[in-house]
Design a protein around this motif. Structure first.
Motif, PDB file in Angstrom:
ATOM      1  N   VAL A  81       0.841  -1.196   0.000  1.00  0.00           N
ATOM      2  CA  VAL A  81       0.000   0.000   0.000  1.00  0.00           C
ATOM      3  C   VAL A  81       0.877   1.247   0.000  1.00  0.00           C
ATOM      4  O   VAL A  81       1.883   1.309   0.701  1.00  0.00           O
ATOM      5  CB  VAL A  81      -0.917  -0.005   1.248  1.00  0.00           C
ATOM      6  CG1 VAL A  81      -1.741   1.262   1.323  1.00  0.00           C
ATOM      7  CG2 VAL A  81      -1.836  -1.214   1.215  1.00  0.00           C
ATOM      8  N   CYS A  82       0.468   2.224  -0.801  1.00  0.00           N
ATOM      9  CA  CYS A  82       1.200   3.484  -0.877  1.00  0.00           C
ATOM     10  C   CYS A  82       0.284   4.587  -0.338  1.00  0.00           C
ATOM     11  O   CYS A  82      -0.869   4.672  -0.744  1.00  0.00           O
ATOM     12  CB  CYS A  82       1.567   3.704  -2.340  1.00  0.00           C
ATOM     13  SG  CYS A  82       1.996   5.369  -2.754  1.00  0.00           S
ATOM     14  N   ILE A  83       0.795   5.390   0.611  1.00  0.00           N
ATOM     15  CA  ILE A  83      -0.006   6.506   1.134  1.00  0.00           C
ATOM     16  C   ILE A  83       0.183   7.703   0.220  1.00  0.00           C
ATOM     17  O   ILE A  83       1.259   8.267   0.120  1.00  0.00           O
ATOM     18  CB  ILE A  83       0.401   6.858   2.582  1.00  0.00           C
ATOM     19  CG1 ILE A  83       0.103   5.675   3.509  1.00  0.00           C
ATOM     20  CG2 ILE A  83      -0.347   8.117   3.061  1.00  0.00           C
ATOM     21  CD1 ILE A  83       0.448   5.902   4.969  1.00  0.00           C
ATOM     22  N   ARG A  84      -0.883   8.095  -0.474  1.00  0.00           N
ATOM     23  CA  ARG A  84      -0.803   9.236  -1.408  1.00  0.00           C
ATOM     24  C   ARG A  84      -1.157  10.536  -0.722  1.00  0.00           C
ATOM     25  O   ARG A  84      -0.736  11.601  -1.126  1.00  0.00           O
ATOM     26  CB  ARG A  84      -1.735   8.997  -2.595  1.00  0.00           C
ATOM     27  CG  ARG A  84      -1.371   7.725  -3.352  1.00  0.00           C
ATOM     28  CD  ARG A  84      -2.489   7.329  -4.276  1.00  0.00           C
ATOM     29  NE  ARG A  84      -2.433   8.067  -5.504  1.00  0.00           N
ATOM     30  CZ  ARG A  84      -1.848   7.629  -6.620  1.00  0.00           C
ATOM     31  NH1 ARG A  84      -1.289   6.441  -6.620  1.00  0.00           N
ATOM     32  NH2 ARG A  84      -1.855   8.353  -7.688  1.00  0.00           N
ATOM     33  N   VAL A 103     -14.217  -4.007   2.536  1.00  0.00           N
ATOM     34  CA  VAL A 103     -13.036  -4.791   2.916  1.00  0.00           C
ATOM     35  C   VAL A 103     -13.105  -6.098   2.139  1.00  0.00           C
ATOM     36  O   VAL A 103     -14.095  -6.833   2.207  1.00  0.00           O
ATOM     37  CB  VAL A 103     -12.974  -5.047   4.439  1.00  0.00           C
ATOM     38  CG1 VAL A 103     -11.724  -5.847   4.793  1.00  0.00           C
ATOM     39  CG2 VAL A 103     -12.994  -3.727   5.200  1.00  0.00           C
ATOM     40  N   ASP A 104     -12.056  -6.357   1.391  1.00  0.00           N
ATOM     41  CA  ASP A 104     -12.021  -7.492   0.469  1.00  0.00           C
ATOM     42  C   ASP A 104     -10.998  -8.502   1.012  1.00  0.00           C
ATOM     43  O   ASP A 104     -11.294  -9.276   1.919  1.00  0.00           O
ATOM     44  CB  ASP A 104     -11.657  -6.919  -0.908  1.00  0.00           C
ATOM     45  CG  ASP A 104     -11.769  -7.901  -2.044  1.00  0.00           C
ATOM     46  OD1 ASP A 104     -12.665  -8.742  -2.037  1.00  0.00           O
ATOM     47  OD2 ASP A 104     -10.934  -7.826  -2.965  1.00  0.00           O
ATOM     48  N   SER A 105      -9.758  -8.468   0.528  1.00  0.00           N
ATOM     49  CA  SER A 105      -8.736  -9.373   1.063  1.00  0.00           C
ATOM     50  C   SER A 105      -8.375  -9.006   2.500  1.00  0.00           C
ATOM     51  O   SER A 105      -7.886  -9.846   3.259  1.00  0.00           O
ATOM     52  CB  SER A 105      -7.473  -9.319   0.194  1.00  0.00           C
ATOM     53  OG  SER A 105      -6.855  -8.054   0.331  1.00  0.00           O
ATOM     54  N   MET A 109      -6.638  -2.810   4.892  1.00  0.00           N
ATOM     55  CA  MET A 109      -6.982  -2.472   6.280  1.00  0.00           C
ATOM     56  C   MET A 109      -5.925  -2.951   7.264  1.00  0.00           C
ATOM     57  O   MET A 109      -5.646  -2.291   8.254  1.00  0.00           O
ATOM     58  CB  MET A 109      -8.349  -3.073   6.652  1.00  0.00           C
ATOM     59  CG  MET A 109      -9.498  -2.248   6.182  1.00  0.00           C
ATOM     60  SD  MET A 109      -9.456  -0.533   6.784  1.00  0.00           S
ATOM     61  CE  MET A 109      -8.961   0.321   5.348  1.00  0.00           C
ATOM     62  N   ARG A 110      -5.312  -4.071   6.985  1.00  0.00           N
ATOM     63  CA  ARG A 110      -4.248  -4.533   7.884  1.00  0.00           C
ATOM     64  C   ARG A 110      -3.089  -3.542   7.861  1.00  0.00           C
ATOM     65  O   ARG A 110      -2.576  -3.132   8.895  1.00  0.00           O
ATOM     66  CB  ARG A 110      -3.744  -5.929   7.510  1.00  0.00           C
ATOM     67  CG  ARG A 110      -2.698  -6.394   8.535  1.00  0.00           C
ATOM     68  CD  ARG A 110      -2.130  -7.732   8.244  1.00  0.00           C
ATOM     69  NE  ARG A 110      -1.387  -7.737   6.982  1.00  0.00           N
ATOM     70  CZ  ARG A 110      -0.686  -8.753   6.544  1.00  0.00           C
ATOM     71  NH1 ARG A 110      -0.649  -9.875   7.246  1.00  0.00           N
ATOM     72  NH2 ARG A 110      -0.038  -8.692   5.410  1.00  0.00           N
ATOM     73  N   PRO A 139      -6.583 -11.860   8.601  1.00  0.00           N
ATOM     74  CA  PRO A 139      -7.676 -11.522   9.518  1.00  0.00           C
ATOM     75  C   PRO A 139      -7.709 -10.037   9.840  1.00  0.00           C
ATOM     76  O   PRO A 139      -6.675  -9.424  10.096  1.00  0.00           O
ATOM     77  CB  PRO A 139      -7.341 -12.341  10.773  1.00  0.00           C
ATOM     78  CG  PRO A 139      -5.905 -12.694  10.666  1.00  0.00           C
ATOM     79  CD  PRO A 139      -5.523 -12.658   9.221  1.00  0.00           C
ATOM     80  N   VAL A 140      -8.902  -9.462   9.765  1.00  0.00           N
ATOM     81  CA  VAL A 140      -9.089  -8.043  10.083  1.00  0.00           C
ATOM     82  C   VAL A 140     -10.415  -7.945  10.827  1.00  0.00           C
ATOM     83  O   VAL A 140     -11.396  -8.546  10.392  1.00  0.00           O
ATOM     84  CB  VAL A 140      -9.207  -7.197   8.779  1.00  0.00           C
ATOM     85  CG1 VAL A 140      -9.651  -5.780   9.095  1.00  0.00           C
ATOM     86  CG2 VAL A 140      -7.908  -7.166   8.014  1.00  0.00           C
TER      87      VAL A 140
END
Ligand code: IMP
Length: 186
Positions: A81-84, A103-105, A109-110, A139-140
């Motif tokens: 993940v990249c924070i833009r 929330v998918d995979s 969120m993790r 798991p989330v």
């Protein structure tokens, strides 16, 4: 209501979405009564949900926005993940709610919860309009979830495919030939 020709069927009408948002708001109002809460909207997909949700909240709400992009295919994230766009302020000792569209995979969120936890908030919880538990790879805990949905790619009410369809007032299943044309020629 007219269905967009690229969509297969409507999953949730505007009325069903409003009822789900009401339900989430009631739970949040009960759990966070009297508190000041830092509500983090995850751009761009959660923006429509966020603007409907915050207007139903009765506690002291602080707005902030994060924009993240995950690397991967157009319809599945890779977990990198990249924070833009980051938060504008510190969340140290704040009660934080992450407001997400779906929330998918669980990989996005993790990453985000780990990232935000490292900034020492008092508490952090995830609020997502939709959850696809059958797709989970990590798991989330989605403490506040509006609607569980099957394994389908959905658009509308802020959610896109290739930046399209965000403005649809309903949530619909996108036709498979739109996002996986090659797979459909077999
Ligand atoms: P995850 O990291 O796999 O949980 O993916 C989360 C992100 O992927 C969400 O914030 C959405 O932006 C996007 N996403 C996942 N499923 C859908 C979908 O069905 N429609 C549109 N976007 C989706």
């Amino acid at each position: 209501m007219e269905l967009h020709p690229d969509c297969e069927r409507i999953l949730f009408t505007p009325e069903q979405i409003a009822a789900a948002v009401d339900g989430i708001a009631q739970r949040l109002n009960a759990d966070y009564a009297g508190k000041t809460v830092y509500m983090v909207c995850i751009l761009k997909g959660a923006s429509t949900f966020y603007s409907d949700l915050v207007r139903r909240l009765t506690f002291d709400v602080r707005f902030d926005f994060m924009c993240v992009s995950s690397y991967g295919s157009a319809t599945a994230s890779s977990g990198a993940v990249c924070i833009r766009k980051d938060l504008d302020s510190s969340i140290k000792d704040m009660d934080v709610i992450i407001v997400e569209d779906i929330v998918d995979s669980g990989l996005t969120m993790r990453y985000l919860t780990e990232n935000l936890l490292s900034r020492d908030p008092k508490s952090i919880n995830i609020c997502a309009l939709m959850d696809k538990p059958s797709r989970r790879e990590v798991p989330v805990e989605v403490k506040y979830s509006g609607m569980e949905i099957p394994n389908a790619f959905v658009v509308g009410y802020g959610l896109d495919y290739a930046e399209r369809y965000r403005n649809l007032p309903y949530i619909a299943v996108l036709r498979r030939e739109i996002y996986a044309p090659a797979a459909c020629t077999k």
